[in-house]
Design a protein around this motif. Structure first.
Motif, PDB file in Angstrom:
ATOM      1  N   MET A 192       1.141  -1.473   0.111  1.00 51.46           N
ATOM      2  CA  MET A 192      -0.040  -0.082  -0.001  1.00 51.46           C
ATOM      3  C   MET A 192       0.144   1.554   0.127  1.00 51.46           C
ATOM      4  N   THR A 193       1.647   0.845   1.208  1.00 49.86           N
ATOM      5  CA  THR A 193       2.457   2.112   0.814  1.00 49.86           C
ATOM      6  C   THR A 193       3.419   2.798  -0.902  1.00 49.86           C
ATOM      7  N   MET A 194       4.158   1.461  -0.957  1.00 50.79           N
ATOM      8  CA  MET A 194       4.731   1.478  -2.945  1.00 50.79           C
ATOM      9  C   MET A 194       3.352   2.245  -3.300  1.00 50.79           C
ATOM     10  N   LEU A 195       1.969   1.527  -3.597  1.00 52.35           N
ATOM     11  CA  LEU A 195       0.885   2.035  -4.775  1.00 52.35           C
ATOM     12  C   LEU A 195       0.397   3.047  -4.622  1.00 52.35           C
ATOM     13  N   LEU A 196       0.605   3.948  -3.049  1.00 50.76           N
ATOM     14  CA  LEU A 196      -0.030   5.263  -2.642  1.00 50.76           C
ATOM     15  C   LEU A 196       1.046   6.781  -2.982  1.00 50.76           C
ATOM     16  N   SER A 197       2.435   6.109  -2.796  1.00 47.71           N
ATOM     17  CA  SER A 197       3.685   6.983  -2.748  1.00 47.71           C
ATOM     18  C   SER A 197       3.830   6.647  -4.127  1.00 47.71           C
ATOM     19  N   ARG A 198       3.906   5.759  -5.137  1.00 44.76           N
ATOM     20  CA  ARG A 198       4.347   5.690  -6.325  1.00 44.76           C
ATOM     21  C   ARG A 198       3.802   5.841  -7.332  1.00 44.76           C
ATOM     22  N   GLY A 199       2.689   5.949  -7.436  1.00 47.10           N
ATOM     23  CA  GLY A 199       1.452   5.359  -8.004  1.00 47.10           C
ATOM     24  C   GLY A 199       0.951   7.032  -9.281  1.00 47.10           C
ATOM     25  N   VAL A 200       0.731   6.352 -10.381  1.00 52.83           N
ATOM     26  CA  VAL A 200       0.443   7.591 -11.395  1.00 52.83           C
ATOM     27  C   VAL A 200      -0.669   7.533 -11.264  1.00 52.83           C
TER      28      VAL A 200
END
Length: 277
Positions: free
Chosen positions: A34-42
């Motif tokens: 979730m951290t990767m998705l929310l911080s890296r999602g475009v």
């Protein structure tokens, strides 16, 4: 996050335990994902479908944020090909070696700090959440609570305060909260307009009191934060996270203080109006 993970375990993970075993998709793994998705999602705009979607795009997540940028990513088909591509459309001409900025969305500093680890000094979308509720000792409490329930609302609500404004919905809710018996049946009132001079005064007195109460919950004052930030040597001794937290809380206090000043201006105008009567 824990509630979301528990719901995921009971649904998707339970149905696909053979490919998503519990010892692999642990809570820690879920938090990391979730951290990767929310911080890296475009945020991708699909030119063909006319909709948007969230995607992980290599290198696109390296671009920095500006609340003033209107650059956007498009997910579009490559002409004369079955392949698709992600294209960044810049919001203005950029010179060589200029940093191209994008917007991560209309996010407050609290959201930016939580999701990305930074705050913006002049963030036009910065806000403070103010919770207001019916007074339980209000003689019309039952009537007002029932009225709110009839329109799908509860007796306590949260509203955003921005640096340059507060919402009309907040004022309307406070008009209801402050309505006295003399205002008449609630069903006959239009809360989009002032109910009376006394009610409008009570609204801004309540809003001021709510902001003052919110300010009292901070251990330091805005002046103390400003002094700390003004002392470059002292401020530099704090960790990066601590510096971001100080900036965040100071900006929140500035919003509350500005709202208090607006309320006091409105109340001063009421004094002038009443003196003329």
């Amino acid at each position: 996050l824990q509630a979301e993970y528990a719901a995921l375990r009971e649904t998707t993970l339970a149905r696909h335990a053979d490919v998503l075993p519990a010892d692999v998709v642990t809570y820690d793994a879920f938090v990391w994902g979730m951290t990767m998705l929310l911080s890296r999602g475009v945020d991708l705009k699909d030119e063909d479908a006319g909709t948007g979607q969230l995607g992980l795009v290599p290198y696109a997540d390296l671009l920095n944020h500006s609340p003033y940028s209107s650059s956007n990513f498009m997910y579009t088909a490559i002409p004369f090909s079955k392949q698709r591509e992600v294209v960044l459309y810049a919001d203005r001409p950029y010179a060589a070696n200029d940093q191209v900025l994008i917007s991560y969305g209309q996010k407050s500093n609290a959201e930016l700090l939580l999701l990305y680890g930074f705050v913006v000094d002049r963030n036009r979308f910065d806000e403070v959440e103010l919770r207001v509720a019916l007074a339980e000792d209000d003689e019309r409490y039952g009537e007002k609570a029932a009225f709110l329930a009839s329109v799908g609302l509860t007796a306590a609500q949260a509203f955003p305060l921005l640096i340059d404004r507060y919402s009309n919905e907040l004022v309307q809710f406070l008009r209801l909260c402050c309505a006295s018996p003399s205002e008449g049946p609630l069903s006959t009132l239009s809360f989009t307009e002032p109910l009376s001079l006394a009610n409008e005064r009570a609204v801004f007195e309540a809003l001021r009191a709510g902001c003052q109460l919110a300010l009292e919950k901070y251990p330091e004052t805005e002046e103390e934060d400003a002094k700390l930030m003004g002392n470059a040597a002292m401020f530099a001794t704090l960790s990066r996270r601590q510096r971001m937290a100080v900036k965040l809380r100071r900006n929140e206090k500035r919003i509350l203080l500005r709202t208090i000043r607006v309320c006091e201006q409105e109340l001063a105008e009421f004094d002038v109006s009443e003196a003329r009567l």
